[in-house]
Write a protein that holds these residues in place. Sequence first.
Motif, PDB file in Angstrom:
ATOM      1  N   ILE A   1       0.829  -1.199   0.000  1.00 51.50           N
ATOM      2  CA  ILE A   1       0.000   0.000   0.000  1.00 51.50           C
ATOM      3  C   ILE A   1       0.868   1.255   0.000  1.00 51.50           C
ATOM      4  O   ILE A   1       0.568   2.246  -0.690  1.00 51.50           O
ATOM      5  N   ARG A   2       1.973   1.236   0.764  1.00 47.46           N
ATOM      6  CA  ARG A   2       2.852   2.408   0.817  1.00 47.46           C
ATOM      7  C   ARG A   2       3.404   2.740  -0.560  1.00 47.46           C
ATOM      8  O   ARG A   2       3.602   3.906  -0.905  1.00 47.46           O
ATOM      9  N   LEU A   3       3.671   1.718  -1.364  1.00 49.45           N
ATOM     10  CA  LEU A   3       4.220   1.945  -2.695  1.00 49.45           C
ATOM     11  C   LEU A   3       3.226   2.621  -3.641  1.00 49.45           C
ATOM     12  O   LEU A   3       3.604   3.147  -4.690  1.00 49.45           O
ATOM     13  N   THR A   4       1.954   2.631  -3.285  1.00 53.03           N
ATOM     14  CA  THR A   4       0.925   3.252  -4.145  1.00 53.03           C
ATOM     15  C   THR A   4       0.556   4.661  -3.703  1.00 53.03           C
ATOM     16  O   THR A   4      -0.419   5.230  -4.191  1.00 53.03           O
ATOM     17  N   SER A   5       1.328   5.263  -2.784  1.00 53.64           N
ATOM     18  CA  SER A   5       1.054   6.624  -2.269  1.00 53.64           C
ATOM     19  C   SER A   5      -0.345   6.704  -1.671  1.00 53.64           C
ATOM     20  O   SER A   5      -1.289   7.241  -2.276  1.00 53.64           O
TER      21      SER A   5
END
Length: 309
Positions: free
Chosen positions: A269-273
């Motif tokens: 999820i963090r990688l998708t901003s």
Amino acid sequence: MFLQSYKAASLGMFYPDYVWIVPMFFSENFWRNQTRRRERYTPFTQCTEEALKRIIKGLLVVDYQSRIFRRYFNETTIIGNITMSEFESEILARYKKLKNENVDSLTDSNVIFASLGYDTMWTGAMALHGASQNPSINLSSFTYENDTIRDAIYKSALGVNFTGATNKLKYDGNGDRTFFSYGTLHQHRTSGSDLIRTLIANISLQKQLLFFHGESPSTIFPDGTPVDRKLATITVSLFIVFTCLAVIGIIYALACIAFILGFRKKETIRLTSPLLNATVGVGAIVIFVATILLGVDEGTSNKTSLNVV
């Protein structure tokens, strides 16, 4: 223009849905065949009299102050040391010489444009004369890029004060005429089987007031206001369908926002901003809400609810 509006009958471009507003250049019966031939209104040569009559019903006509001035003050001496009647005689003589036509009088438009041109030329001449009195201004070196000379001419023009062919000319700091400007408003109304041009108001352009002579907005428009308010509303059933879809969209957007924020610490999820995605979700909700609100109109709600919305 009137011919094209007649052809566009499917648009309903007739009184009272549409009201044409024209200057007093046209004579009272300009729409009649005989008048059109005499006064050479060539744009209307292909219009039938009945077609024009349908358009002209309810027509509003604005009379300029220059017409009123020359009508009631034709012996007033204007700039150039001539009276208005002498001015018109001179214009008529020049018109005959220019056109090589033997006419007894000029149309209103001829005199109005001549009056405006006369006053414009005098305004320009007096502005240039006033600017030339400034020893620091050399008009012979004028260019449109020279702000100093241009501003000097403009300031000089604001100080102009004289009685011209269109009444008294005096300007404020914005370049607008400050002297009491007077005009009239007429309307073409049905009288039996004919159309009559009726005086309905005197207009004070200085104070933006309308003085009616036994008239009121209800005598100009059937319900007192222009009726060109036929809104393109949607049906209640279609509104319900779009509202349901918008609500589903809102619920889905909220679920997405909750999922993103709830698992924002997960690496995937963090990688998708997540904050950016949440912002997009909020924007989607705003659009869905706007979809519902824009569907609330006179066709889907009563006036009380519409005022609240």
